[in-house]
Design a protein around this motif. Structure first.
Motif: not given
Length: 489
Positions: A148, A139-141, A90, A158-160
């Motif tokens: 979060a 993943s973001l999930s 991140l 919000e980007e890997l």
């Protein structure tokens, strides 16, 4: 870009591309990336869609996949383990960096020598990359609701990102190195007993061709270990030591250890010491009160005798091994209890029928408890017959008879009943309802170390004829009622 933003005429291609890319990514990141470009071109998808669907490196089940050339290595080549992998990350503003790292402590990468925070790809002083554990975050999930929410509150994009991480031998755990080297399908061990600066291993036959490499890995991965040895034969029941060979490091066998607040020094190649008995040593010593007397029949270098003396007991400690006796005296001086411990270099039976027999009559007239510790589990139960007819004068009703703590190994289905029965046979007197049996530890499959504790029966110690003590009847297992103690924590 989200799925609902894709143009309707492209949606079927979108789903096809997602399925194919996910499948190919399992086989390898490069193949998936090439497939991505080919399918986008063939399907005439808009650039915006293809960008949104760009294949990210998918982590394997294990973070580190060793190069195949290290398999079968017998001489350690540390450089051969170097590998570069992609890990998720991140991009975090430096102003909230510490707060983000704290919030994501369960999600960040945890690897020896690998920093969790690295320089941003753009080398901006305003941002850093926080490296994530690919097993935890794909993943973001993957983030929990709390994680979060923390990212949103700290305005983290919000980007890997993906960071190329260079792993070397120094970043690997000992299990990973040994698993990469030893033949596939064979047991990998990195377990050992720590005795001061010495790591003591029991290697199996299939590991012996790699013994020096294994020793070097154990020494590299465990700070403070400067010598690794392998046991080459079984313990000698006479002196309780064993032959060993040095696998790596210095050949200094004089160890210094601290157990339950007590310091010991000894030559590990000539005496017996087991760090796994620390809890048991403490359990028995805690039963000893100030002013009690302890007879330690198989004292070794003093793990019962020295702390008992420190607690205020009077101790008579014996060991047949001259080296153990020498280090026992040394440890008494080291811990400033030499005035409370009398040491002997005798056979256990000779100690019982000599110094113990001489001291016991006077001690029985006092009010303090007398403890007899017999920690030689391979043989101690057989020494109990030395108490038969030890004293000639009958005890008065107010005399407190000695408490015996005798150790033994058992392979029986009911080890508690087994050691109690064997103790009864050796004493020539049934201990049913008169003893407690404590589980000490499992030493091998189907082999337990037990401690049977009992008050020495007057019918045994004051027998007029030690040869005529009535033998113990063969107790039925279901009638055995010796109390069972709980297992060591």
């Amino acid at each position: 870009m989200r799925v609902k933003d894709v143009e309707p005429q492209c949606f079927s291609h979108f789903r096809l591309l997602s399925r194919v890319c996910s499948s190919l990514a399992i086989e390898g990141n490069l193949k998936a990336a090439a497939a991505h470009r080919s399918i986008c071109s063939a399907a005439s998808l808009p650039v915006s869609v293809c960008s949104a669907l760009a294949v990210k490196p998918i982590m394997e089940a294990k973070l580190y996949r060793p190069p195949p050339e290290v398999r079968g290595m017998t001489s350690l080549d540390k450089e051969a383990f170097t590998q570069t992998i992609s890990v998720p990350a991140l991009r975090v503003p430096t102003g909230v960096l510490n707060k983000v790292v704290k919030s994501l402590r369960k999600a960040t990468i945890q690897r020896p020598g690998v920093p969790r925070v690295v320089q941003d790809k753009e080398e901006s002083s305003d941002f850093r990359l926080v490296l994530l554990d690919p097993h935890r975050v794909s993943s973001l999930s993957s983030f929990s609701e709390a994680e979060a929410e923390a990212l949103r509150s700290f305005s983290v994009a919000e980007e890997l990102q993906y960071y190329e991480l260079r792993l070397t031998y120094h970043n690997l755990k000992s299990d990973e190195v040994l698993e990469a080297v030893l033949p596939q399908g064979q047991d990998v061990t990195s377990g050992f007993s720590r005795v001061g600066h010495i790591a003591h291993m029991n290697l199996r036959d299939h590991q012996l061709p790699y013994k020096n490499l294994i020793g070097q890995v154990i020494m590299d991965k465990n700070p403070g270990v400067t010598c690794v040895v392998n046991k080459t034969n079984m313990i000698d029941s006479t002196y309780r030591n064993f032959k060993m060979e040095v696998l790596a490091g210095e050949e200094n066998m004089v160890a210094k250890v601290k157990e339950n607040g007590v310091t010991y020094e000894f030559d590990f190649s000539h005496v017996y010491w087991n760090p796994r008995l620390s809890t048991e040593h403490q359990r028995v010593v805690q039963l000893v009160k100030h002013g009690d007397t302890v007879f330690d029949v198989f004292a070794g270098v003093g793990p019962f005798a020295v702390p008992a003396a420190r607690s205020g007991a009077n101790v008579l400690a014996n060991d047949l091994n001259p080296e153990s006796h020498r280090w026992l005296q040394h440890n008494c001086k080291l811990n400033k209890v030499e005035n409370k411990v009398r040491t002997f270099n005798l056979d256990g039976r000779a100690f019982i029928q000599g110094p113990l027999k001489q001291e016991l009559p006077a001690l029985l007239k006092g009010k303090a408890t007398v403890h007899v510790v017999m920690n030689l589990p391979a043989l101690a139960l057989d020494f109990l017959d030395a108490f038969r007819g030890l004293l000639q004068q009958e005890a008065s009703c107010d005399e407190i008879l000695p408490t015996v703590h005798c150790y033994g190994f058992s392979k029986a289905d009911n080890p508690e009943a087994d050691v109690a029965e064997r103790a009864s046979q050796s004493l020539g007197f049934p201990l049913e309802d008169r003893c407690s049996v404590h589980f000490v530890r499992n030493v091998a499959p189907n082999k337990d170390m037990m401690c049977v504790t009992f008050t020495l029966p007057k019918e045994v110690i004051f027998s007029s004829d030690p040869e005529q003590t009535e033998p113990s009847p063969e107790p039925a297992p279901k009638r055995q009622k010796c109390a069972e103690a709980t297992e060591d924590p």
